[in-house]
Write a protein that holds these residues in place. Structure first.
Motif, PDB file in Angstrom:
ATOM      1  N   ASN A   2       0.583  -1.235   0.127  1.00 17.83           N
ATOM      2  CA  ASN A   2       0.022  -0.113  -0.042  1.00 17.83           C
ATOM      3  C   ASN A   2       0.751   1.319  -0.101  1.00 17.83           C
ATOM      4  N   LYS A   3       0.335   2.482  -0.507  1.00 13.06           N
ATOM      5  CA  LYS A   3       1.006   3.507  -0.792  1.00 13.06           C
ATOM      6  C   LYS A   3      -0.075   4.732  -0.063  1.00 13.06           C
ATOM      7  N   ILE A   4       0.604   5.478   1.018  1.00 10.22           N
ATOM      8  CA  ILE A   4      -0.406   6.616   1.250  1.00 10.22           C
ATOM      9  C   ILE A   4       0.245   7.851   0.946  1.00 10.22           C
ATOM     10  N   THR A   5      -0.548   8.911  -0.010  1.00  5.56           N
ATOM     11  CA  THR A   5       0.333   9.993  -0.234  1.00  5.56           C
ATOM     12  C   THR A   5      -0.604  11.150   0.591  1.00  5.56           C
ATOM     13  N   VAL A   6       0.221  11.980   1.165  1.00  8.39           N
ATOM     14  CA  VAL A   6      -0.114  13.081   2.262  1.00  8.39           C
ATOM     15  C   VAL A   6       0.162  14.008   1.363  1.00  8.39           C
ATOM     16  N   LEU A   7      -1.022  15.051   1.179  1.00  2.64           N
ATOM     17  CA  LEU A   7      -0.814  16.426   0.769  1.00  2.64           C
ATOM     18  C   LEU A   7      -0.703  17.323   1.850  1.00  2.64           C
ATOM     19  N   VAL A   8       0.417  17.879   2.030  1.00  4.35           N
ATOM     20  CA  VAL A   8       0.535  18.903   3.241  1.00  4.35           C
ATOM     21  C   VAL A   8       0.397  20.437   2.554  1.00  4.35           C
ATOM     22  N   VAL A   9      -0.168  21.330   2.930  1.00  5.18           N
ATOM     23  CA  VAL A   9      -0.572  22.568   2.689  1.00  5.18           C
ATOM     24  C   VAL A   9       0.209  23.475   3.906  1.00  5.18           C
ATOM     25  N   ASP A  10       1.462  24.138   3.316  1.00 10.05           N
ATOM     26  CA  ASP A  10       1.898  24.964   4.398  1.00 10.05           C
ATOM     27  C   ASP A  10       2.968  25.870   3.617  1.00 10.05           C
ATOM     28  N   ARG A  11       2.805  27.018   3.910  1.00  7.27           N
ATOM     29  CA  ARG A  11       3.469  28.250   3.364  1.00  7.27           C
ATOM     30  C   ARG A  11       4.873  28.233   3.953  1.00  7.27           C
ATOM     31  N   THR A  12       5.354  28.057   5.187  1.00  4.91           N
ATOM     32  CA  THR A  12       6.425  28.020   5.745  1.00  4.91           C
ATOM     33  C   THR A  12       7.240  26.944   6.424  1.00  4.91           C
ATOM     34  N   GLY A  13       6.432  25.754   6.604  1.00  2.00           N
ATOM     35  CA  GLY A  13       6.987  24.651   7.275  1.00  2.00           C
ATOM     36  C   GLY A  13       8.286  24.076   6.546  1.00  2.00           C
ATOM     37  N   PRO A  14       9.129  23.506   7.484  1.00  2.00           N
ATOM     38  CA  PRO A  14      10.359  22.571   6.863  1.00  2.00           C
ATOM     39  C   PRO A  14      10.008  21.491   6.273  1.00  2.00           C
ATOM     40  N   TRP A  15       9.277  21.286   5.586  1.00  2.00           N
ATOM     41  CA  TRP A  15       8.558  19.814   5.101  1.00  2.00           C
ATOM     42  C   TRP A  15       9.636  19.173   3.984  1.00  2.00           C
ATOM     43  N   GLN A  16      10.516  19.906   3.469  1.00  2.31           N
ATOM     44  CA  GLN A  16      11.384  19.109   2.764  1.00  2.31           C
ATOM     45  C   GLN A  16      12.384  18.242   3.454  1.00  2.31           C
ATOM     46  N   GLY A  17      12.471  18.421   4.593  1.00  2.00           N
ATOM     47  CA  GLY A  17      13.051  17.461   5.630  1.00  2.00           C
ATOM     48  C   GLY A  17      12.307  16.035   5.784  1.00  2.00           C
ATOM     49  N   PHE A  18      11.036  15.983   5.752  1.00  2.00           N
ATOM     50  CA  PHE A  18      10.271  15.058   5.846  1.00  2.00           C
ATOM     51  C   PHE A  18      10.505  13.992   4.907  1.00  2.00           C
ATOM     52  N   PRO A  19      11.069  12.789   5.095  1.00  2.16           N
ATOM     53  CA  PRO A  19      11.328  11.763   4.164  1.00  2.16           C
ATOM     54  C   PRO A  19      10.183  11.009   3.817  1.00  2.16           C
TER      55      PRO A  19
END
Length: 125
Positions: A2-19
């Motif tokens: 299974n694959k879960i895709t999470v769409l995160v909507v955020d202007r400023t968060g450091p999401w690039q670090g989330f693997p």
């Protein structure tokens, strides 16, 4: 798998670090980051996410996004995120997906009683 895709909507968060994570049950998690409501709508159609997470700072746009998502499907949960960490976010998403899967799981019961109580003179020879 299974694959879960999470769409995160955020202007400023450091999401690039989330693997992209892999859970112990073999489920893969992919994070798609949108920095604006327009990007979120585009990514929603492109990636068909399992869950949408909206940062608290984007609550002005959140109502419009929720309406657009609900118009197309009611199966995608939209979660508000107010300063929670990565582990807490994964835990919340896991709980939501578990509840979603539980609701979508149907239980069928078949009873074969076509001749129950039939008063037919049937002889087996």
């Amino acid at each position: 798998m299974n694959k879960i895709t999470v769409l995160v909507v955020d202007r400023t968060g450091p999401w690039q670090g989330f693997p992209a994570a892999e859970r112990p049950d073999g489920t893969k998690w992919e994070f798609v980051i949108a920095r604006s409501a327009e990007e979120a709508i585009e990514y929603f159609y492109t990636y068909s996410p399992s869950v949408v997470v909206i940062e608290a700072e984007m609550q002005a746009e959140a109502l419009g996004l929720k309406k657009i998502i609900a118009f197309h499907t009611e199966e995608v949960p939209v979660l508000p995120m107010a300063g929670i960490g990565y582990a807490s976010l994964l835990s919340t998403i896991s709980d939501v997906m578990e509840e979603k899967n539980r609701k979508l799981h149907y239980a069928y019961r078949f009873v074969d009683d076509a001749l129950k109580g039939a008063a037919l003179p049937i002889r087996i020879e």
